[in-house]
Design an enzyme around this catalytic site. Sequence first.
Site, mmCIF file in Angstrom:
data_model
loop_
_atom_site.group_PDB
_atom_site.id
_atom_site.type_symbol
_atom_site.label_atom_id
_atom_site.label_comp_id
_atom_site.label_asym_id
_atom_site.label_seq_id
_atom_site.Cartn_x
_atom_site.Cartn_y
_atom_site.Cartn_z
ATOM 1 N N SER A 187 -4.233 -59.454 -61.747
ATOM 2 C CA SER A 187 -4.099 -60.582 -60.811
ATOM 3 C C SER A 187 -4.622 -61.885 -61.427
ATOM 4 O O SER A 187 -4.326 -62.969 -60.948
ATOM 5 C CB SER A 187 -4.836 -60.297 -59.506
ATOM 6 O OG SER A 187 -6.235 -60.396 -59.696
ATOM 7 N N CYS A 220 -13.286 -59.205 -55.639
ATOM 8 C CA CYS A 220 -13.408 -57.965 -56.421
ATOM 9 C C CYS A 220 -12.051 -57.458 -56.928
ATOM 10 O O CYS A 220 -11.064 -57.613 -56.240
ATOM 11 C CB CYS A 220 -14.115 -56.947 -55.542
ATOM 12 S SG CYS A 220 -13.406 -55.339 -55.506
ATOM 13 N N PRO A 221 -11.922 -56.953 -58.167
ATOM 14 C CA PRO A 221 -13.004 -56.770 -59.151
ATOM 15 C C PRO A 221 -13.280 -58.018 -59.996
ATOM 16 O O PRO A 221 -14.136 -57.994 -60.865
ATOM 17 C CB PRO A 221 -12.460 -55.641 -60.034
ATOM 18 C CG PRO A 221 -10.978 -55.847 -60.020
ATOM 19 C CD PRO A 221 -10.645 -56.372 -58.641
ATOM 20 N N GLY A 222 -12.514 -59.111 -59.759
ATOM 21 C CA GLY A 222 -12.862 -60.355 -60.456
ATOM 22 C C GLY A 222 -11.753 -61.000 -61.271
ATOM 23 O O GLY A 222 -12.022 -61.822 -62.142
ATOM 24 N N GLY A 223 -10.493 -60.654 -60.987
ATOM 25 C CA GLY A 223 -9.380 -61.240 -61.746
ATOM 26 C C GLY A 223 -9.335 -62.764 -61.671
ATOM 27 O O GLY A 223 -9.139 -63.439 -62.671
ATOM 28 N N ASP A 239 -17.080 -60.650 -51.733
ATOM 29 C CA ASP A 239 -16.336 -59.402 -51.531
ATOM 30 C C ASP A 239 -17.325 -58.266 -51.280
ATOM 31 O O ASP A 239 -18.390 -58.225 -51.907
ATOM 32 C CB ASP A 239 -15.461 -59.061 -52.754
ATOM 33 C CG ASP A 239 -14.283 -58.174 -52.395
ATOM 34 O OD1 ASP A 239 -14.503 -57.096 -51.822
ATOM 35 O OD2 ASP A 239 -13.135 -58.573 -52.664
ATOM 36 N N ASP A 259 -18.316 -60.903 -45.462
ATOM 37 C CA ASP A 259 -16.938 -61.139 -45.016
ATOM 38 C C ASP A 259 -16.502 -62.540 -45.455
ATOM 39 O O ASP A 259 -17.188 -63.532 -45.172
ATOM 40 C CB ASP A 259 -16.922 -61.026 -43.478
ATOM 41 C CG ASP A 259 -15.526 -61.209 -42.884
ATOM 42 O OD1 ASP A 259 -14.633 -61.701 -43.593
ATOM 43 O OD2 ASP A 259 -15.344 -60.848 -41.708
ATOM 44 N N ASP A 276 -7.504 -64.734 -52.595
ATOM 45 C CA ASP A 276 -6.371 -63.802 -52.717
ATOM 46 C C ASP A 276 -6.667 -62.562 -51.864
ATOM 47 O O ASP A 276 -6.705 -61.451 -52.354
ATOM 48 C CB ASP A 276 -6.166 -63.421 -54.196
ATOM 49 C CG ASP A 276 -4.880 -62.615 -54.415
ATOM 50 O OD1 ASP A 276 -3.968 -62.720 -53.585
ATOM 51 O OD2 ASP A 276 -4.806 -61.878 -55.411
ATOM 52 N N LYS A 305 0.381 -63.809 -48.036
ATOM 53 C CA LYS A 305 1.208 -62.598 -48.126
ATOM 54 C C LYS A 305 2.443 -62.760 -47.241
ATOM 55 O O LYS A 305 2.340 -63.233 -46.106
ATOM 56 C CB LYS A 305 0.409 -61.360 -47.692
ATOM 57 C CG LYS A 305 -0.930 -61.190 -48.408
ATOM 58 C CD LYS A 305 -0.791 -60.987 -49.901
ATOM 59 C CE LYS A 305 -2.136 -61.010 -50.602
ATOM 60 N NZ LYS A 305 -2.031 -60.989 -52.058
#
EC number: 2.1.1.186
Length: 360
Positions: A187, A220-223, A239, A259, A276, A305
Site C-alpha cells: 500500500s 498498521c503495518p506502516g505502508g 492504529d 480509534d 487509508d 472505498k
Amino acid sequence: MNQVILYCRPGFEKECAGEVQDKANKLELYGFPRTKNNTGYVVFEFHQQGDAEKFIKLQPFSSLIFARQMFAATTLLTDLPQDDRISPILEAVKDFPRCGELRIETPDTNEAKELLKFCRKFTVPLRQAMRKKEVLYAKDNGWKPVLHVCFIAPGCCYVGYSLSNNNSQFFMGIPRLKFPSDAPSRSTLKLEEAFHVFIPREEWDERLASGMWAVDLGACPGGWTYQLVKRSMFVHAIDNGQMAQSLMDTGQVKHHEVDGFKFEPPRKNVTWIVCDMIEKPARVAHLMGDWLIKAWAKEAIFNLKLPMKGRYDEVLQDIENLKHYLIQNGVKFNLQAKHLYHDREEITVHIQRLDNRSPH
C-alpha cells in the site's frame, strides 16, 4: 476531429464514461461514450467536428477522477499493412499541430501487454519518420502537444494528441514506481503515487519537507507511514494493530493504539494527515473535513472505498458533501481526486488548505 480517447483502469469504463458525459454536457459539447467492459479505455464521440479539440482544451484533466489520460483522436485506423504501418499514420496526423513528444501506447490490460513489445520497437522508426515530415519537433519539447498512437490490437490504433499543460505527464497515464523492498506493505505505493500525481515536483522540498509532523490514521503495518518517514518526517501512527518494528526503530514514529475517529494531535503542529482506513467513504470524508476545519492539518491525502454499485454517483456525492462542508465553515482549499494506478476499489483524494488560520 470528433473523438476523445480516455484511458482508465480495466473494469471502470462505465464510471469513466459517465464522468466524461457529465463534463461534456456542462461544457455544452454534446456526444456519447462508446465502451466495452475491461478494455481499459473509453471513446467519447462528439456530434460536431472540432468539439474533441475544444474538450481537451476546456476540460481540466486534473478534475477527472477516473481518466488516466485524455487526447483528441482521429477515427480508428484498422488493418495497417505489415510492410508499411507508418504511411497511414503519417496521413492521419498531417493536420495535427506540431508535437513535442511521441508516445506509442496500449490500454493497460493483460491482452495489450504483448502489443507493448511491438510499440517499443515501432517507436524509433515512427519518430524518425514524423520528424522528417515535421509532424514532430527535431528534439523532444515538453511545452508542445504530445502525439499519442494507441494500439488496441495488432495493426489497429487510435492516433491523436493531448496538450502538455492539460494531460498526464506519464506514459499510458501511469507513474512507474518501484516497490521498496524494506516497506512493510504494498500500500506504500498508493501514497507515493499520490505525491507524484497531486504535488508538483518543484514543490516537494517545501510541502514534503523533512522535520514536518504527520498523522497516519489506520497506519498498521506502516505502508503509508513508511513514505513519510522516508522523507524525514515525524509521524503519529494511529492504529490498534502493530506497526513494523523497522519503522519504530527510526525514532520518527509515535504509535497510538486508539480509534482513528477519536484521535486528536497532542500539539497543533501537524502539516499532513493521511488516511487509508477501511470505512464507509462518507464517514472518512467527514472526518477529513473535521481535521481541516479545525486546522489540525494543512494538507490531507485519504482513500474513499468504492461501493460495488453506483461507484461514480457515490464518490461524486461524497466529494460534493465534503466541499460543501468546508465552504460552509469558511475553509479555502484546493481539492483533487483520482482513481490512481495503485488503487483498486477506492479513489484517492488530496486537499490543501489555502489559508493559514490557526487551529481551534
